[in-house]
Scaffold this active site. Structure first.
Site, mmCIF file in Angstrom:
data_model
loop_
_atom_site.group_PDB
_atom_site.id
_atom_site.type_symbol
_atom_site.label_atom_id
_atom_site.label_comp_id
_atom_site.label_asym_id
_atom_site.label_seq_id
_atom_site.Cartn_x
_atom_site.Cartn_y
_atom_site.Cartn_z
ATOM 1 N N HIS A 58 -74.784 -74.400 -110.921
ATOM 2 C CA HIS A 58 -74.508 -74.413 -112.361
ATOM 3 C C HIS A 58 -74.248 -75.844 -112.815
ATOM 4 O O HIS A 58 -73.208 -76.431 -112.512
ATOM 5 C CB HIS A 58 -73.297 -73.542 -112.701
ATOM 6 C CG HIS A 58 -73.104 -73.365 -114.174
ATOM 7 N ND1 HIS A 58 -73.441 -72.206 -114.837
ATOM 8 C CD2 HIS A 58 -72.644 -74.210 -115.121
ATOM 9 C CE1 HIS A 58 -73.177 -72.340 -116.128
ATOM 10 N NE2 HIS A 58 -72.690 -73.557 -116.321
ATOM 11 N N HIS A 60 -75.518 -79.021 -116.062
ATOM 12 C CA HIS A 60 -76.186 -79.341 -117.331
ATOM 13 C C HIS A 60 -76.743 -80.762 -117.232
ATOM 14 O O HIS A 60 -76.091 -81.729 -117.620
ATOM 15 C CB HIS A 60 -75.208 -79.219 -118.500
ATOM 16 C CG HIS A 60 -74.795 -77.814 -118.783
ATOM 17 N ND1 HIS A 60 -75.419 -77.033 -119.718
ATOM 18 C CD2 HIS A 60 -73.841 -77.041 -118.214
ATOM 19 C CE1 HIS A 60 -74.861 -75.834 -119.738
ATOM 20 N NE2 HIS A 60 -73.896 -75.815 -118.830
ATOM 21 N N GLN A 153 -77.949 -72.746 -126.211
ATOM 22 C CA GLN A 153 -76.561 -73.202 -126.341
ATOM 23 C C GLN A 153 -75.903 -72.718 -127.631
ATOM 24 O O GLN A 153 -74.719 -72.377 -127.652
ATOM 25 C CB GLN A 153 -76.520 -74.737 -126.284
ATOM 26 C CG GLN A 153 -75.180 -75.365 -126.589
ATOM 27 C CD GLN A 153 -74.163 -75.194 -125.484
ATOM 28 O OE1 GLN A 153 -74.187 -75.904 -124.491
ATOM 29 N NE2 GLN A 153 -73.251 -74.238 -125.644
ATOM 30 N N HIS A 211 -74.190 -67.745 -119.278
ATOM 31 C CA HIS A 211 -72.845 -68.233 -119.566
ATOM 32 C C HIS A 211 -72.091 -67.033 -120.135
ATOM 33 O O HIS A 211 -72.293 -66.665 -121.295
ATOM 34 C CB HIS A 211 -72.879 -69.353 -120.601
ATOM 35 C CG HIS A 211 -73.263 -70.688 -120.077
ATOM 36 N ND1 HIS A 211 -74.479 -70.942 -119.499
ATOM 37 C CD2 HIS A 211 -72.582 -71.877 -120.076
ATOM 38 C CE1 HIS A 211 -74.538 -72.226 -119.157
ATOM 39 N NE2 HIS A 211 -73.398 -72.801 -119.482
ATOM 40 N N GLU A 214 -67.041 -67.193 -121.237
ATOM 41 C CA GLU A 214 -66.338 -68.460 -121.022
ATOM 42 C C GLU A 214 -65.305 -68.600 -122.132
ATOM 43 O O GLU A 214 -65.476 -69.341 -123.089
ATOM 44 C CB GLU A 214 -67.306 -69.639 -121.009
ATOM 45 C CG GLU A 214 -66.644 -70.942 -120.589
ATOM 46 C CD GLU A 214 -67.583 -72.133 -120.618
ATOM 47 O OE1 GLU A 214 -67.127 -73.237 -120.257
ATOM 48 O OE2 GLU A 214 -68.754 -71.981 -121.007
ATOM 49 N N ASP A 310 -70.988 -77.952 -112.904
ATOM 50 C CA ASP A 310 -71.129 -77.764 -114.347
ATOM 51 C C ASP A 310 -71.431 -79.071 -115.081
ATOM 52 O O ASP A 310 -72.478 -79.198 -115.711
ATOM 53 C CB ASP A 310 -69.890 -77.101 -114.937
ATOM 54 C CG ASP A 310 -70.156 -76.464 -116.303
ATOM 55 O OD1 ASP A 310 -71.280 -76.593 -116.816
ATOM 56 O OD2 ASP A 310 -69.252 -75.821 -116.851
ATOM 57 N N TRP A 316 -68.216 -82.415 -122.308
ATOM 58 C CA TRP A 316 -67.214 -81.449 -121.895
ATOM 59 C C TRP A 316 -66.286 -81.965 -120.802
ATOM 60 O O TRP A 316 -65.166 -81.478 -120.669
ATOM 61 C CB TRP A 316 -67.902 -80.166 -121.407
ATOM 62 C CG TRP A 316 -68.662 -79.480 -122.490
ATOM 63 C CD1 TRP A 316 -68.177 -78.581 -123.405
ATOM 64 C CD2 TRP A 316 -70.050 -79.654 -122.799
ATOM 65 N NE1 TRP A 316 -69.180 -78.180 -124.250
ATOM 66 C CE2 TRP A 316 -70.342 -78.812 -123.914
ATOM 67 C CE3 TRP A 316 -71.087 -80.417 -122.255
ATOM 68 C CZ2 TRP A 316 -71.611 -78.732 -124.476
ATOM 69 C CZ3 TRP A 316 -72.349 -80.342 -122.816
ATOM 70 C CH2 TRP A 316 -72.604 -79.514 -123.916
#
Length: 430
Positions: A58, A60, A153, A211, A214, A310, A316
């Site tokens: 996982h 991005h 997203q 996702h 979350e 992630d 983030w």
């Protein structure tokens, strides 16, 4: 007989010691003690751990290494991160996304991370990041297995063009169907998005990675719908629920019903401990929730659980180094998984378990497997996690593609050793 590469005196994650690993033609051809043969290159493992490469299931990659562009996330929340990514997307260029992604892949290789599943945002009508990461996937295919997820997203229904763009991305060659049901405008839309996305995957014969929940909201229960759609469409083993952080806040009675449904459907679970512990519980004072999903309980029920990194230096998460041992280290602490058996399992959660989720073929340390592995400055998986051990050699298809120096310190103290090796202090089981 002559081999391309021969690793002598290795210890394996299953506890076997004094093992030699012989490689030829990009494959492991023998794993046994005392192999007597010539080889193009011989590495003495010195009793240290040889493990299959790390796997990050996982990530991005379209956002990685973009920290500070166009500004920093001052609140540290998930929602500000999403808003900040929305500000950054119009400023992205094909070349910049590729440059950052390739730089991250270099870092990954140095850490023995040779398989990555990356979500890529499809809510930009240009599909610029999709095109860029498809280019990156082709460029790195000889040394990293890069799997891409079409990720809406901004919401499959909430974003007006996301549904069309997701199909376009899949047509371009993206590997996996993604989603974010808890970001839709209603619970009903979230459940509807899961139905639509799983039907797309079933029709195309693809895997699914959502996702899912979350959130700190215990009423965010989309994982139940995901398990249902998996069961209904016969997608067992092809579906993953990522994050699942709302489960941390759910009442125990509901979870006692939910986890067996997840296990029955064969849904994989992916926790992302670094980001979960950072983003969740932001609205709490004290007691403050840890945020990570119920890993020990999922595991006890027979659910395949893996850990992901992630984010690395993006809207983030401002930290990170591509080190999956750091991920396992955080998970071990947050999940209070401190028995020796549980700590060894945490190593599996960044190696063999995510490899299953990605469907990696030829993964492992056994004859016939791809000659992909990493030699660590540690004697066993627990020590590797404890020390976040140095990667001494990273091997891909029988060729050394990265080397690192052992982590040692020189001392100048009367009557004390001249060198300190951090791996020399581990307790040994009788």
């Amino acid at each position: 007989m002559s081999f391309d590469l021969l690793v002598r005196n290795a210890r394996l994650a299953d506890g076997r010691a004094g093992v030699d690993i012989a490689c030829a033609g990009g494959r492991i051809v023998a794993v046994e003690p005392g192999i007597e043969a010539e080889a193009g290159r011989v590495i003495d493992a010195g009793g240290r751990l040889v493990a299959p490469p790390f796997v990050d299931v996982h990530f991005h990659m379209d956002a990685t290494l973009s920290l500070g562009l166009p500004r920093l996330n001052t609140s540290g929340t998930l929602l500000e991160g999403i808003a900040l990514w929305g500000e950054l997307k119009p400023l992205l260029t094909h070349e910049a996304v590729i440059e950052r992604a390739l730089a991250y892949c270099d870092l990954a290789v140095s850490q023995g991370l040779l398989a990555i599943r990356s979500h890529v945002d499809v809510c930009d009508d240009r599909l610029l990041a999709v095109e860029a990461l498809l280019d990156v996937r082709e460029r790195v295919k000889d040394y990293i297995d890069l799997q891409l997820v079409a990720f809406p997203q901004d919401g499959y229904y909430r974003s007006p063009t996301a549904a069309r763009n997701l199909e376009r991305a899949l047509d371009m060659g993206v590997d996996v169907v993604g989603g974010i049901p808890h970001f839709e405008r209603s619970m009903a839309d979230g459940a509807g998005s899961l139905k639509a996305l799983c039907e797309i995957a079933a029709a195309r014969g693809l895997r699914v990675d959502i996702h899912c929940d979350e959130s700190d909201d215990p009423l965010s229960r989309h994982i139940e719908a995901l398990a249902y759609e998996t069961q209904r469409l016969g997608l067992h083993g092809r579906v993953a629920g990522s994050h699942l952080t709302s489960m941390h806040s759910m009442d125990n009675y509901y979870v006692s019903k939910l986890i067996p449904l997840i296990a029955e459907a064969g849904v994989h679970a992916i926790a992302n401990p670094l980001i979960n512990i950072t983003l969740q519980g932001r609205h709490d004072t004290y007691p403050k929730r840890r945020g990570m999903t119920r890993v020990p309980e999922l595991r006890a029920a027979g659910v395949n659980v893996a850990f992901g990194h992630d984010c690395v230096m993006d809207p983030w998460y401002s930290l990170g180094s591509g080190d999956m041992l750091e991920v396992a280290h955080m998970a071990l602490h947050v999940g209070q998984m401190t028995s020796r058996e549980a700590m060894i399992w945490c190593f599996e959660a960044v190696t063999t378990n995510p490899a299953r989720i990605m469907g990696l073929e030829g993964y492992g340390i056994a004859p016939g497997c791809n000659a992909d592995f990493v030699l660590l400055q540690a004697a066993d998986p627990i020590e590797a996690i404890r020390l976040k051990a140095a990667r001494l050699f990273v091997v891909r298809r029988g060729r050394v593609i990265a080397e690192g120096a052992p982590r040692v310190s020189a001392l100048d103290l009367p009557g004390r050793p001249a060198l300190v090796d951090p791996a020399a202090y581990a307790p040994r089981e009788a």
